[in-house]
Write an enzyme that holds these catalytic residues in place. Sequence first.
Site, short mmCIF file in Angstrom:
data_model
loop_
_atom_site.label_atom_id
_atom_site.label_comp_id
_atom_site.label_asym_id
_atom_site.label_seq_id
_atom_site.Cartn_x
_atom_site.Cartn_y
_atom_site.Cartn_z
N ARG A 92 0.85 -1.19 0.00
CA ARG A 92 0.00 0.00 0.00
C ARG A 92 0.89 1.25 0.00
NH1 ARG A 92 -4.90 2.32 3.80
NH2 ARG A 92 -4.63 4.46 3.09
N ASN A 146 -10.86 -3.68 -1.17
CA ASN A 146 -10.72 -2.53 -2.08
C ASN A 146 -9.73 -2.80 -3.20
OD1 ASN A 146 -12.52 -0.53 -1.14
ND2 ASN A 146 -11.18 -0.05 0.57
N CYS A 167 -19.40 -1.52 1.01
CA CYS A 167 -18.57 -0.40 1.45
C CYS A 167 -19.26 0.22 2.66
CB CYS A 167 -18.43 0.63 0.32
SG CYS A 167 -17.37 2.04 0.73
N HIS A 197 -16.92 4.44 -4.32
CA HIS A 197 -16.03 5.58 -4.07
C HIS A 197 -16.15 6.66 -5.14
CE1 HIS A 197 -13.18 3.29 -1.11
NE2 HIS A 197 -14.44 3.35 -0.70
N TYR A 248 -14.66 10.87 -1.50
CA TYR A 248 -13.65 10.48 -2.49
C TYR A 248 -13.67 11.39 -3.72
CZ TYR A 248 -12.51 6.29 0.13
OH TYR A 248 -12.08 5.43 1.12
#
Length: 430
Positions: A92, A146, A167, A197, A248
């Site tokens: 990540r 995700n 989500c 998102h 987002y």
Amino acid sequence: MKIAVIGGGSSYTPELLEGLIENSHVLGLEEVWLCDVPEGQEKLQVIEQLANRMVKAADNPFTVNATLERKDAIVGADYVITQIRVGQLEMRRKDEYIPLKYGVIGQETTGPGGFMKALRTIPVILDICKDIEELAPDAWLFNFTNPAGVVTEAVLKYSKVKTVGLCNNPINYYKKFAAHYGVSLEDVSIDFVGINHLNWITDYYIQGESKLHEVLAGKQAAYEAENIPSFDWEPSFLQSLGAIPSGYHKYYYQQDKVLKKQLGEFKENRTRADQVKEIEAELFEKYKDPDLSEKPKELEKRGGAYYSEAAVQLIKSVHLNLKRVHTLNVQNNGAIACLPDNACVEVNCVVENHRVTPLQTDPGKTSPQIRGLLQVVKAYEELTVEAAVKKDKGIAIQALSIHPLVPSYEIAESILNDMLAANKNYVDGF
């Protein structure tokens, strides 16, 4: 009932367990299996011990089993929940740092970072689906991994597993509006249009009365997630948009502000990935406490508030055939007229024990302001799924090149080359 949690060593698991404990009797829950990979064995053991303390404190409503053997977890399961992070937090960090090196926003679910996470994750998820098809063919797969919309679209297109993506963002809006107006969740109704998102609220109702004008007029704030930079929306912008954007959307509508903030963090070697690593370390130290037998409040810092409630309420709706409405990631099938039928969208759905049916959105609510950005990002997602499955570098460059956060195909190609090199242990064949 048997529930398998793939990615059971996640720091989010105590949140899920709390919800399962509270609803275990109405569900008839007997077994929860926590599964992880060898690299996550230490965390899995910590979570297993905490889980057993939580279950014991609740008078042992079900048994908890932890395993590194995925097939043991899946065989005979009624529900499989996926919450995996291929490459763990170290990858990540690279997902955020590599784009920032090129002056591009680094984020784990959108842009180049989300793209690379999808490339690592989709082959693994499809492999999990093969096990479900073989060992639990009647099971439902609920995907929290995700980028949830992209991963769920891959499953919908390339497996036979009954699946929906979840989500925590939608349920947070319900919670916010209910608290603001002092009503129950049942008194709140929200119209969503979009994809995971990248979802707009085109109207919301309190006890049947539309209240959208209150947010558009700046009389109350829109919900902001814990893990997203907070920059206030201008009321004039919201009024001309005619909808409430999700947090987002800041990566698109306020790209300059977000990028400036991220570049500052990048120079200090402290992006969101670094913060999450610290939060995770703190959480697992707390989880090790032999006197801890409940979810610690600090878990809210991870940005997944109420994800347990979203998951458990969905399981209840399916298992008890309640025919309730949930906001889910499902195959479009005409729900949003301007998107392909086989694309994955995030919309309100009626949930039954044998199917999940998306509700058609009002075409008039998909204005050009919404449609323009939505179609571009959805095209990027379609290409991302195709690139991950076919391992096609050309398609991968096309996906990145059309993403609104990537300024040119030359930069797309440079980022992709760097990312593929950094991910050589997780992706191959491009």
